[in-house]
Design an enzyme around this catalytic site. Structure first.
Site, mmCIF file in Angstrom:
data_model
loop_
_atom_site.group_PDB
_atom_site.id
_atom_site.type_symbol
_atom_site.label_atom_id
_atom_site.label_comp_id
_atom_site.label_asym_id
_atom_site.label_seq_id
_atom_site.Cartn_x
_atom_site.Cartn_y
_atom_site.Cartn_z
ATOM 1 C CD GLN A 72 4.472 7.452 0.744
ATOM 2 O OE1 GLN A 72 4.327 8.083 -0.284
ATOM 3 N NE2 GLN A 72 4.215 6.157 0.821
ATOM 4 C CE1 TYR A 80 -0.616 6.683 14.646
ATOM 5 C CE2 TYR A 80 -0.039 8.617 13.344
ATOM 6 C CZ TYR A 80 0.013 7.920 14.534
ATOM 7 O OH TYR A 80 0.680 8.441 15.609
ATOM 8 C CG ASP A 88 -2.117 -0.933 1.050
ATOM 9 O OD1 ASP A 88 -2.242 -1.544 -0.026
ATOM 10 O OD2 ASP A 88 -2.916 -1.053 2.000
ATOM 11 C CB THR A 90 -8.442 0.660 7.055
ATOM 12 O OG1 THR A 90 -7.977 1.083 5.770
ATOM 13 C CG2 THR A 90 -9.941 0.443 7.015
#
Length: 298
Positions: free
Chosen positions: A253, A197, A80, A195
């Site tokens: 990210q 953190y 993911d 679904t």
């Protein structure tokens, strides 16, 4: 049946280290899927960094921007995290994406690598379910100037440094003051990110069809400070009031270091990520499989 997609871009899972090392399993996975596509009559095209890091030179290679303009479909071979990065980059081009799971969980890369041939063959001919996921657009405002902005598919997280104490945040929704919160941080998650953190921090799961966000405090000082579901038609503004080493993360990210007085403004982006799934796919089956729920029956 006529092919629905002919020019298919492949994105592999790799770690862009100074040595540009990629595991044999990742290289073999890209090679295997590329060969399958060629056998099916498609033109496989490798994303440039994937080609560079795998060393595969049997197929044309393109940078992401060129792929967005010239390809019909993208296939992400990884987990993911790989899909999140590629999805954000390709969303403005409206190219659909298929996820082939080489990771461990795979909520949005849902086709197991070992089953790719049987799953992909009908999809290449138009037999698939489409699932559009909206992106979040976040901007860090400092004295009325946007000093950093990013897109996120999962979540925007404001949190403290690893050695610092709690942060104090002033939260507004749709221009209305909500509260001053003292906590380790705050998560604003999309249904896709609900679904991730946000779930581990105690938030609810949102069905992807719900046009909303969930705002979840991380280890709040006040126990009555609970997660709340909000419409995604309203802006959320989070101002840093107190705390040290405060940062904002976008899908974990991208990173922006924050100062007191900075405001992180989150709104729904105009762009969506288009996911394609095998025919018969549904969200609840994914939850049962990935969360190991007891199905109870058929």
């Amino acid at each position: 049946m006529k092919l629905r997609f002919t020019r298919v871009a492949l994105f592999g899972k790799y770690q862009p280290l100074t040595s540009s090392v990629i595991s044999d399993s990742s290289r073999n996975a890209v090679q295997e899927v590329a060969q399958f596509l060629r056998n099916e009559g498609c033109e496989p095209i490798l994303e440039q960094e994937t080609a560079n890091n795998t060393g595969i030179s049997d197929y044309p290679a393109m940078p992401v921007e060129q792929i967005g303009k010239e390809c019909d479909l993208g296939m992400v071979i990884g987990g993911d995290g790989t899909m999140l990065g590629i999805g954000r980059q390709l969303a403005p081009y409206k190219i659909p994406l298929i996820g082939i799971n080489q990771g461990r969980l795979g909520f949005i890369t849902d086709i197991p690598l070992g089953e790719h041939a049987s799953a992909l063959r009908p999809m290449l001919h138009g037999e698939y379910e489409e699932d559009a996921r909206p992106l979040m657009h976040a901007c860090v405002m400092r004295q009325d100037e946007c000093v950093f902005e990013a897109l996120a598919l999962n979540d925007v997280v404001v949190n403290r440094g690893s050695t610092a104490g709690m942060v104090e945040l002033r939260v507004e929704v749709g221009g209305h003051f909500v509260s001053n919160q003292r906590a380790d941080g705050l998560i604003i998650a999309s249904p896709t990110g609900s679904t991730a953190y946000a779930l581990s921090a105690g938030g609810p799961m949102l069905h992807p069809a719900i046009p909303g966000w969930v705002m979840v405090p991380i280890a709040p000082h006040t126990l009555s400070n609970r997660p709340i579901v909000l419409p995604d038609s309203t802006d959320i503004a989070v101002e840093v009031v107190g705390g040290r080493d405060v940062s904002a993360n976008f899908d974990m990210q991208s990173l922006a270091s924050l100062q007191h007085g900075d405001r992180i403004v989150v709104r729904r982006s105009e762009h969506c990520v288009r996911f394609l799934h095998p025919r018969g796919w549904n969200y609840f089956a994914t939850l049962r499989k990935k969360l190991r729920w007891n199905e109870g029956g058929s």
